[in-house]
Design an enzyme around this catalytic site. Structure first.
Site, mmCIF file in Angstrom:
data_model
loop_
_atom_site.group_PDB
_atom_site.id
_atom_site.type_symbol
_atom_site.label_atom_id
_atom_site.label_comp_id
_atom_site.label_asym_id
_atom_site.label_seq_id
_atom_site.Cartn_x
_atom_site.Cartn_y
_atom_site.Cartn_z
ATOM 1 N N CYS A 82 -4.403 4.278 -6.759
ATOM 2 C CA CYS A 82 -4.373 5.492 -5.768
ATOM 3 C C CYS A 82 -3.428 6.471 -6.138
ATOM 4 O O CYS A 82 -2.254 6.563 -6.234
ATOM 5 C CB CYS A 82 -4.164 4.934 -4.474
ATOM 6 S SG CYS A 82 -3.586 5.932 -3.232
ATOM 7 N N CYS B 2 -0.807 7.344 -3.528
ATOM 8 C CA CYS B 2 0.204 6.138 -3.552
ATOM 9 C C CYS B 2 1.217 6.590 -4.705
ATOM 10 O O CYS B 2 2.241 6.192 -4.287
ATOM 11 C CB CYS B 2 -0.567 4.963 -3.682
ATOM 12 S SG CYS B 2 -1.795 4.392 -2.556
#
Length: 103
Positions: free
Chosen positions: A28, A31
């Site tokens: 991600c 992230c």
């Protein structure tokens, strides 16, 4: 302290004072950006709060238990009780303010 943890380590550490759990995925983009933000937050608040990184894909039981539906998700806990939850990429000032309100 900023540390990626297993489920066992999470369960040992979550009941010890102020804990910020970052549920993330290694694939991600937001992230990954949040990891840099949290490293900076750790320099500011690391002596007062523990920041735990929980890999979404490796800790399915924790993801289900805490009803995390997306990533990144930050869950602030004190002595094992959830206080606040944020979803998506967050900026340092907001995270620091959230932590300082509980210190």
């Amino acid at each position: 302290m900023l540390k990626e943890v297993t489920e066992k380590e999470f369960r040992e550490l979550v009941n010890q004072g102020l804990v910020l759990a970052d549920f993330f995925s290694s694939t991600c983009g937001p992230c990954k950006m949040l990891s840099f933000v949290l490293a900076d937050v750790d320099k500011t608040c690391g002596d007062k709060a523990t920041i735990l990184k929980v890999d979404f894909d490796k800790n399915k039981e924790l993801v289900e238990e805490y009803e995390v539906s997306g990533y990144p998700t930050l869950i602030l806990m004190k002595d094992g009780k959830e206080l606040k939850r944020l979803s998506g990429l967050q900026q340092k000032p907001l995270i620091v303010k959230m932590l300082e309100e509980q210190m």
